[in-house]
Design an enzyme around this catalytic site. Structure first.
Site, PDB file in Angstrom:
ATOM      1  N   ILE A   1       0.843  -1.202   0.000  1.00 60.91           N
ATOM      2  CA  ILE A   1       0.000   0.000   0.000  1.00 60.91           C
ATOM      3  C   ILE A   1       0.882   1.258   0.000  1.00 60.91           C
ATOM      4  CG2 ILE A   1      -1.931   1.168   1.129  1.00 60.91           C
ATOM      5  CD1 ILE A   1      -2.527  -1.572   2.550  1.00 60.91           C
TER       6      ILE A   1
ATOM      7  N   ASN B   1       9.703  -6.896   4.416  1.00 57.72           N
ATOM      8  CA  ASN B   1       8.647  -7.514   3.609  1.00 57.72           C
ATOM      9  C   ASN B   1       8.477  -6.798   2.270  1.00 57.72           C
ATOM     10  OD1 ASN B   1       6.721  -9.595   3.335  1.00 57.72           O
ATOM     11  ND2 ASN B   1       5.056  -8.174   3.763  1.00 57.72           N
TER      12      ASN B   1
ATOM     13  N   LEU C   1      12.391   0.467  12.286  1.00 60.18           N
ATOM     14  CA  LEU C   1      11.769   1.440  13.197  1.00 60.18           C
ATOM     15  C   LEU C   1      11.697   0.946  14.639  1.00 60.18           C
ATOM     16  CD1 LEU C   1       8.926   2.581  10.786  1.00 60.18           C
ATOM     17  CD2 LEU C   1      10.866   3.983  11.500  1.00 60.18           C
TER      18      LEU C   1
ATOM     19  N   PHE D   1       2.819   3.102   7.558  1.00 60.92           N
ATOM     20  CA  PHE D   1       2.390   1.785   7.080  1.00 60.92           C
ATOM     21  C   PHE D   1       3.185   0.655   7.739  1.00 60.92           C
ATOM     22  CE2 PHE D   1       1.491   4.500   3.349  1.00 60.92           C
ATOM     23  CZ  PHE D   1       0.176   4.161   3.111  1.00 60.92           C
TER      24      PHE D   1
ATOM     25  N   SER E   1      -7.397  -1.019  10.485  1.00 58.83           N
ATOM     26  CA  SER E   1      -8.006  -2.102   9.714  1.00 58.83           C
ATOM     27  C   SER E   1      -9.439  -2.330  10.169  1.00 58.83           C
ATOM     28  CB  SER E   1      -7.186  -3.373   9.958  1.00 58.83           C
ATOM     29  OG  SER E   1      -7.852  -4.511   9.469  1.00 58.83           O
TER      30      SER E   1
ATOM     31  N   TYR F   1      -2.280  -9.778  15.793  1.00 57.94           N
ATOM     32  CA  TYR F   1      -2.218  -8.722  14.769  1.00 57.94           C
ATOM     33  C   TYR F   1      -3.371  -7.738  14.960  1.00 57.94           C
ATOM     34  CZ  TYR F   1      -3.020  -6.227  10.455  1.00 57.94           C
ATOM     35  OH  TYR F   1      -3.273  -5.222   9.558  1.00 57.94           O
TER      36      TYR F   1
ATOM     37  N   LYS G   1      -3.641  -3.419  16.139  1.00 58.90           N
ATOM     38  CA  LYS G   1      -4.349  -2.284  15.514  1.00 58.90           C
ATOM     39  C   LYS G   1      -5.255  -1.590  16.534  1.00 58.90           C
ATOM     40  CE  LYS G   1      -2.477  -2.700  11.496  1.00 58.90           C
ATOM     41  NZ  LYS G   1      -1.378  -1.783  11.158  1.00 58.90           N
TER      42      LYS G   1
ATOM     43  N   ARG H   1     -16.847  -9.688   1.759  1.00 61.90           N
ATOM     44  CA  ARG H   1     -15.912  -8.634   2.185  1.00 61.90           C
ATOM     45  C   ARG H   1     -16.085  -7.413   1.297  1.00 61.90           C
ATOM     46  NH1 ARG H   1     -15.665 -12.020   5.395  1.00 61.90           N
ATOM     47  NH2 ARG H   1     -13.882 -13.159   6.232  1.00 61.90           N
TER      48      ARG H   1
ATOM     49  N   ASP I   1     -12.492 -16.645  10.609  1.00 66.10           N
ATOM     50  CA  ASP I   1     -13.110 -15.791   9.587  1.00 66.10           C
ATOM     51  C   ASP I   1     -14.485 -15.316  10.038  1.00 66.10           C
ATOM     52  OD1 ASP I   1     -11.143 -15.695   7.720  1.00 66.10           O
ATOM     53  OD2 ASP I   1     -12.086 -17.078   6.291  1.00 66.10           O
TER      54      ASP I   1
HETATM   55  P1  NAD Z   1       3.514  -4.643   3.413  1.00 68.41           P
HETATM   56  O1  NAD Z   1       4.114  -5.721   4.224  1.00 68.41           O
HETATM   57  O2  NAD Z   1       3.516  -4.790   1.926  1.00 68.41           O
HETATM   58  O3  NAD Z   1       4.185  -3.244   3.764  1.00 68.41           O
HETATM   59  C1  NAD Z   1       4.698  -2.956   5.038  1.00 68.41           C
HETATM   60  C2  NAD Z   1       6.110  -2.447   4.857  1.00 68.41           C
HETATM   61  O4  NAD Z   1       6.647  -2.115   6.132  1.00 68.41           O
HETATM   62  C3  NAD Z   1       7.049  -3.481   4.231  1.00 68.41           C
HETATM   63  O5  NAD Z   1       7.732  -2.896   3.138  1.00 68.41           O
HETATM   64  C4  NAD Z   1       8.016  -3.842   5.363  1.00 68.41           C
HETATM   65  O6  NAD Z   1       9.317  -4.152   4.869  1.00 68.41           O
HETATM   66  C5  NAD Z   1       7.983  -2.580   6.204  1.00 68.41           C
HETATM   67  N1  NAD Z   1       8.293  -2.783   7.615  1.00 68.41           N
HETATM   68  C6  NAD Z   1       7.758  -3.691   8.475  1.00 68.41           C
HETATM   69  N2  NAD Z   1       8.305  -3.555   9.699  1.00 68.41           N
HETATM   70  C7  NAD Z   1       9.197  -2.521   9.619  1.00 68.41           C
HETATM   71  C8  NAD Z   1      10.076  -1.897  10.543  1.00 68.41           C
HETATM   72  N3  NAD Z   1      10.200  -2.319  11.809  1.00 68.41           N
HETATM   73  N4  NAD Z   1      10.840  -0.869  10.114  1.00 68.41           N
HETATM   74  C9  NAD Z   1      10.758  -0.429   8.849  1.00 68.41           C
HETATM   75  N5  NAD Z   1       9.967  -0.987   7.925  1.00 68.41           N
HETATM   76  C10 NAD Z   1       9.187  -2.020   8.310  1.00 68.41           C
HETATM   77  O7  NAD Z   1       2.004  -4.424   3.949  1.00 68.41           O
HETATM   78  P2  NAD Z   1       0.803  -3.585   3.336  1.00 68.41           P
HETATM   79  O8  NAD Z   1      -0.219  -4.534   2.841  1.00 68.41           O
HETATM   80  O9  NAD Z   1       1.318  -2.531   2.443  1.00 68.41           O
HETATM   81  O10 NAD Z   1       0.220  -2.961   4.676  1.00 68.41           O
HETATM   82  C11 NAD Z   1       0.596  -1.671   5.114  1.00 68.41           C
HETATM   83  C12 NAD Z   1      -0.093  -1.364   6.422  1.00 68.41           C
HETATM   84  O11 NAD Z   1      -1.505  -1.454   6.235  1.00 68.41           O
HETATM   85  C13 NAD Z   1       0.235  -2.302   7.574  1.00 68.41           C
HETATM   86  O12 NAD Z   1       0.287  -1.552   8.755  1.00 68.41           O
HETATM   87  C14 NAD Z   1      -0.951  -3.243   7.600  1.00 68.41           C
HETATM   88  O13 NAD Z   1      -1.147  -3.778   8.870  1.00 68.41           O
HETATM   89  C15 NAD Z   1      -2.067  -2.311   7.212  1.00 68.41           C
HETATM   90  N6  NAD Z   1      -3.236  -3.003   6.638  1.00 68.41           N
HETATM   91  C16 NAD Z   1      -3.056  -3.818   5.574  1.00 68.41           C
HETATM   92  C17 NAD Z   1      -4.157  -4.492   5.030  1.00 68.41           C
HETATM   93  C18 NAD Z   1      -3.970  -5.448   3.895  1.00 68.41           C
HETATM   94  O14 NAD Z   1      -4.861  -6.282   3.692  1.00 68.41           O
HETATM   95  N7  NAD Z   1      -2.898  -5.376   3.118  1.00 68.41           N
HETATM   96  C19 NAD Z   1      -5.434  -4.261   5.568  1.00 68.41           C
HETATM   97  C20 NAD Z   1      -5.576  -3.386   6.647  1.00 68.41           C
HETATM   98  C21 NAD Z   1      -4.456  -2.750   7.182  1.00 68.41           C
HETATM   99  C1  WQD Z   2     -11.093 -12.870   2.035  1.00 68.65           C
HETATM  100  C2  WQD Z   2     -12.162 -13.944   1.908  1.00 68.65           C
HETATM  101  C3  WQD Z   2     -11.655 -15.971   3.116  1.00 68.65           C
HETATM  102  C4  WQD Z   2      -8.229 -17.200   0.741  1.00 68.65           C
HETATM  103  C5  WQD Z   2      -7.428 -10.293   6.106  1.00 68.65           C
HETATM  104  C6  WQD Z   2      -7.094  -9.914   7.513  1.00 68.65           C
HETATM  105  C7  WQD Z   2      -7.594  -8.543   7.822  1.00 68.65           C
HETATM  106  C8  WQD Z   2      -7.121  -7.528   6.786  1.00 68.65           C
HETATM  107  C9  WQD Z   2      -7.343  -8.000   5.382  1.00 68.65           C
HETATM  108  C10 WQD Z   2      -5.156  -6.433   7.609  1.00 68.65           C
HETATM  109  C11 WQD Z   2     -12.449 -14.648   3.238  1.00 68.65           C
HETATM  110  C12 WQD Z   2     -11.723 -16.213   1.636  1.00 68.65           C
HETATM  111  C13 WQD Z   2      -9.307 -16.521   1.253  1.00 68.65           C
HETATM  112  C14 WQD Z   2      -8.469 -18.438   0.068  1.00 68.65           C
HETATM  113  C15 WQD Z   2     -10.826 -18.172   0.460  1.00 68.65           C
HETATM  114  N1  WQD Z   2      -5.725  -7.290   6.878  1.00 68.65           N
HETATM  115  N2  WQD Z   2     -10.578 -16.982   1.113  1.00 68.65           N
HETATM  116  N3  WQD Z   2      -9.759 -18.863  -0.056  1.00 68.65           N
HETATM  117  O1  WQD Z   2      -9.611 -12.607   5.920  1.00 68.65           O
HETATM  118  O2  WQD Z   2     -11.035 -10.701   5.013  1.00 68.65           O
HETATM  119  O3  WQD Z   2      -8.839 -10.237   5.954  1.00 68.65           O
HETATM  120  O4  WQD Z   2      -6.848  -9.338   5.219  1.00 68.65           O
HETATM  121  O5  WQD Z   2      -5.597  -5.722   8.450  1.00 68.65           O
HETATM  122  O6  WQD Z   2      -7.164  -8.200   9.087  1.00 68.65           O
HETATM  123  O7  WQD Z   2      -7.690 -10.847   8.399  1.00 68.65           O
HETATM  124  O8  WQD Z   2      -8.973 -11.397   3.770  1.00 68.65           O
HETATM  125  O9  WQD Z   2      -8.133 -12.088   1.573  1.00 68.65           O
HETATM  126  O10 WQD Z   2      -7.640 -13.537   3.599  1.00 68.65           O
HETATM  127  O11 WQD Z   2      -9.962 -13.434   2.707  1.00 68.65           O
HETATM  128  O12 WQD Z   2     -11.980 -18.599   0.312  1.00 68.65           O
HETATM  129  O13 WQD Z   2      -7.545 -19.108  -0.387  1.00 68.65           O
HETATM  130  O14 WQD Z   2     -11.679 -14.951   1.020  1.00 68.65           O
HETATM  131  O15 WQD Z   2     -12.230 -17.029   3.828  1.00 68.65           O
HETATM  132  O16 WQD Z   2     -13.811 -14.926   3.267  1.00 68.65           O
HETATM  133  P1  WQD Z   2      -9.696 -11.327   5.229  1.00 68.65           P
HETATM  134  P2  WQD Z   2      -8.571 -12.640   2.885  1.00 68.65           P
END
Ligand code: NAD
Ligand code: WQD
Length: 340
Positions: A13, A36, A60, A82, A124, A149, A153, A231, A298
């Site tokens: 993101i 990551n 960090l 992030f 989240s 996790y 948040k 979702r 879930d």
């Molecule tokens: P991501 O893992 O792709 O990005 C996170 C980045 O942070 C990575 O590049 C990683 O290397 C870096 N990082 C982790 N720990 C670090 C540290 N200690 N110091 C410096 N860098 C560090 O994840 P993303 O999907 O881009 O998610 C970004 C944020 O959004 C996260 O906080 C995640 O919890 C939140 N979020 C993500 C989702 C999702 O589904 N992807 C949903 C809700 C919230």
């Molecule tokens: C979506 C739907 C699964 C994989 C997670 C975290 C949440 C947030 C977003 C960070 C669900 C179904 C999935 C598969 C499937 N992240 N599924 N087969 O679980 O909504 O949320 O990511 O904050 O905290 O929990 O996302 O993409 O894993 O699943 O049927 O192989 O797809 O059961 O209904 P989820 P997801």
């Protein structure tokens, strides 16, 4: 030009947000420890924007490193934070890894940048658990976390609320994301999952390209129209733009210790089976899937009420499910041919 620190800016993101901040005229500095993500993302960002972004590799969790960084970068006006670990399953296996990183990183930033800073936090929709009413609004109760996790948040939001209300000049917006999917329209950046993807869309694209076997639909006996779970999937570029909107709101907000929360989703729910069908329609690629058991932890159904974001952030989504899945597939094809 305002200078924004994007922590985790080489991540999924974060990288899309760097592009949108640049497009909106902001100066950007990225901090990431690459735990990551890949350094090559900086080259990809340069291909998209023509700009080589300033980058520092810092963990960090290292308080001294963050303190030194803050001293050397006094012109930063905003932070979009992030950087965190985000794998729900891993957090259950290794809770301390998650509590350490997600809390220490946040606390170190708040300690080092302790005055006059605009702060946007990645929260989240996981904080809502299974909501009692849908679409879920920001005032819905936070439910007990299903995982360490999710707990990070919830507690991070509390830390931010308490710190903002006691620090004059610290203004905070927490964005509660629903399910981010898709990739940039150039297909030069996208999600780079390590190992077997736990999330649905990356699993779909990896299965479609032959990297994984058939998709397992986790349950078709939910109380939903087609029995699969629902979702609110949001395009990562729309999500990235919400961060620019949040920074703009903080820039103009005269309340110097404000704390606000916004839902960032589309407001529309889609089931797993609908996502599979939409992927096939938008890409022309046929998927193999089987129906399996429900996945532990879930929820049945969630989608957000996003009227507060529309009205107060002056932001709305522009990209539909087809574009989410088309772009996710274009990225999978790109990275398959150009691995880094
Ligand atoms: P991501 O893992 O792709 O990005 C996170 C980045 O942070 C990575 O590049 C990683 O290397 C870096 N990082 C982790 N720990 C670090 C540290 N200690 N110091 C410096 N860098 C560090 O994840 P993303 O999907 O881009 O998610 C970004 C944020 O959004 C996260 O906080 C995640 O919890 C939140 N979020 C993500 C989702 C999702 O589904 N992807 C949903 C809700 C919230
Ligand atoms: C979506 C739907 C699964 C994989 C997670 C975290 C949440 C947030 C977003 C960070 C669900 C179904 C999935 C598969 C499937 N992240 N599924 N087969 O679980 O909504 O949320 O990511 O904050 O905290 O929990 O996302 O993409 O894993 O699943 O049927 O192989 O797809 O059961 O209904 P989820 P997801």
């Amino acid at each position: 030009m305002s200078k924004i620190l994007v922590t985790g800016g080489t991540g999924y993101i974060g990288s899309h947000t760097v592009v949108e901040l640049h497009n909106a005229g902001y100066e950007v500095i990225i901090v990431d420890d690459l735990s990551n993500s890949k350094i090559e993302i900086l080259d990809q960002l340069e291909k998209i924007t023509g700009k080589r972004f300033d980058f520092e590799k810092i963990d960090l969790q290292d308080a001294t490193a963050v303190e030194n960084f803050a001293k050397a970068n006094k012109d930063i006006s905003g932070i979009i934070h992030f950087a965190a670990f985000k794998a729900v399953g891993e957090s259950v296996e290794q809770p301390l890894k998650y509590y350490k990183n997600n809390f220490f990183s946040l606390i170190n930033l708040l300690t080092s940048f302790n005055k006059k800073i605009n702060f946007v936090f990645s929260s989240s929709c996981t904080v809502y658990g299974q909501p009692d009413t849908l679409p879920v609004t920001e005032s819905a109760p936070v439910k007990p976390a299903e995982s360490p996790y999710g707990n990070t948040k919830q507690v991070a939001e509390e830390i931010l609320l308490e710190t903002a209300s006691t620090t004059d000049g610290l203004k905070v917006i927490a964005l509660r994301y629903f399910n981010p999917v898709g990739a940039h329209e150039t297909a030069l950046i996208g999600e780079l999952p390590i190992g077997v993807p736990a999330n649905l869309v990356p699993f779909i694209t990896q299965s479609a390209i032959g990297k994984r076997g058939p998709i397992t639909v986790y349950g078709n006996d939910y109380p939903t129209p087609d029995g699969s779970a629902i979702r609110d999937y949001i395009h990562v570029v729309d999500l990235a733009k919400a961060h620019v909107a949040a920074i703009k709101r903080l820039d103009t907000n005269t309340d110097t210790d404000s704390y606000e929360v916004f839902n960032i989703g589309t407001g529309k729910g889609s089931s797993v089976l609908e996502i599979i069908a939409a992927f096939e329609n938008s890409t022309g690629v046929k998927l193999n899937y089987t129906v399996g058991k429900r996945r532990g932890g879930d929820i049945v159904e969630i989608y957000g009420d996003v009227s507060k974001s529309k009205e107060e952030l002056n932001w709305k989504t522009e990209l539909d499910l087809n574009e989410m899945l088309r772009s996710a597939w274009a990225w999978e094809e790109y990275i398959g041919k150009n691995p880094f």
